[in-house]
Design a protein around this motif. Structure first.
Motif, mmCIF file in Angstrom:
data_model
loop_
_atom_site.group_PDB
_atom_site.id
_atom_site.type_symbol
_atom_site.label_atom_id
_atom_site.label_comp_id
_atom_site.label_asym_id
_atom_site.label_seq_id
_atom_site.Cartn_x
_atom_site.Cartn_y
_atom_site.Cartn_z
ATOM 1 N N ASN A 109 -7.978 1.705 -0.252
ATOM 2 C CA ASN A 109 -7.704 1.058 1.079
ATOM 3 C C ASN A 109 -7.337 -0.302 0.840
ATOM 4 O O ASN A 109 -6.722 -1.219 1.737
ATOM 5 C CB ASN A 109 -8.526 1.376 2.162
ATOM 6 N N PHE A 112 -5.798 -1.359 4.458
ATOM 7 C CA PHE A 112 -5.099 -0.250 4.989
ATOM 8 C C PHE A 112 -6.225 0.555 5.860
ATOM 9 O O PHE A 112 -7.329 0.817 5.320
ATOM 10 C CB PHE A 112 -4.638 0.684 4.097
ATOM 11 N N PHE A 147 -2.893 -3.165 8.954
ATOM 12 C CA PHE A 147 -2.627 -3.337 7.674
ATOM 13 C C PHE A 147 -2.725 -4.833 7.688
ATOM 14 O O PHE A 147 -1.969 -5.520 7.535
ATOM 15 C CB PHE A 147 -1.263 -2.965 6.958
ATOM 16 N N VAL A 162 -6.011 -3.429 -1.050
ATOM 17 C CA VAL A 162 -4.989 -3.782 -1.987
ATOM 18 C C VAL A 162 -5.096 -5.275 -2.398
ATOM 19 O O VAL A 162 -4.941 -6.082 -1.125
ATOM 20 C CB VAL A 162 -3.480 -3.353 -1.352
ATOM 21 N N TYR A 175 0.735 -1.084 0.069
ATOM 22 C CA TYR A 175 -0.100 0.164 -0.047
ATOM 23 C C TYR A 175 1.070 1.212 0.091
ATOM 24 O O TYR A 175 1.709 1.450 0.866
ATOM 25 C CB TYR A 175 -0.869 0.202 1.366
#
Lengths: 116, 114
Positions: free
Chosen positions: B55, B67, B74, B57, B50
């Motif tokens: 947000n 994220f 994360f 990924v 990221y």
């Protein structure tokens, strides 16, 4: 594409002997280069990193040293190995210059060092 | 000080079930976050990162990570675990204090049970 090489893959050395591990990167220029040590298959310990030829930052001085004689070559050395130097040594690279700070870090296959 | 925490040493999950491997971070400024996987006696393999943007990924082998800025997390996820996903997983963050270092968590061992 970029490739990172490390050799040897495994090494068994007596206490007090010298060490030289080599790492080379292909397919990129001006990379940032890193040496890590991993003990017992767990966390990574950063030993050295380099942002250019002859530029070495040491995180854990101990009895190890690093050199970068060419742009894509990174060498880890010791004059006299200790038992505690045993471990899995990993070389890594990431983009330098304009890519520094945002690029992914890529790892080599590692060298398993056993000091007896 | 900048840091990454992986609170679980080991995560066990049954094959076919969803998996989550947790990661929290502490950095100043905008974080650049990474997940890696390591198989025995091998180097770390990059899974996903990221940097900015969405947000959620998506990465290699069906893995994804979310994220969460407010929770400084994360977490790595996969909807359906495979036995072959069994490995050591590392979360990492790019140091934002002006060095070129990457800060790694201590790793989480994932075991997927058949």
């Amino acid at each position: 594409s970029q490739t990172i090489h490390q050799w040897p893959a495994t090494l068994v050395q007596p206490v007090g002997s010298p060490l030289s591990l080599e790492c080379t990167v292909e397919g990129t220029s001006n990379p940032n280069l890193y040496w890590y040590r991993q003990a017992a298959g767990r966390g990574l310990q950063l030993l050295f990193y380099s942002v250019g030829i002859g530029q070495i930052s040491s995180e854990v001085p101990q009895n190890l040293s690093a050199s970068r004689p060419q742009d894509r070559q990174f060498i880890l050395s010791s004059k006299k190995l200790l038992l505690s130097d045993s471990g899995f040594y990993l070389c890594a690279w990431s983009g330098g210059g304009a890519f520094a700070g945002r690029d992914t870090q890529y790892f080599g296959p590692g060298t398993r060092l056993t000091v007896l | 000080a900048q840091s990454v925490a992986q609170p679980e040493d080991q995560v066990n999950v049954a094959e076919g079930n969803p998996l989550t491997v947790k990661c929290t971070y502490s950095v100043s400024g905008n974080p650049y976050l990474f997940w890696y996987v390591q198989y025995p006696n091998r180097g770390l393999q990059f899974l996903l990162k990221y940097i900015t943007g969405d947000n959620l990924v998506k990465g290699s082998y069906g893995f994804e990570a979310e994220f969460n800025k407010s929770q400084t997390s994360f977490h790595l996820k996969k909807p359906s675990a495979l036995v072959s996903d069994s490995a050591l997983y590392f979360c990492a963050v790019r140091d934002t204090s002006g060095t070129y270092k990457y800060i790694f968590g201590t790793g989480t061992r994932l075991k997927v049970l058949a």
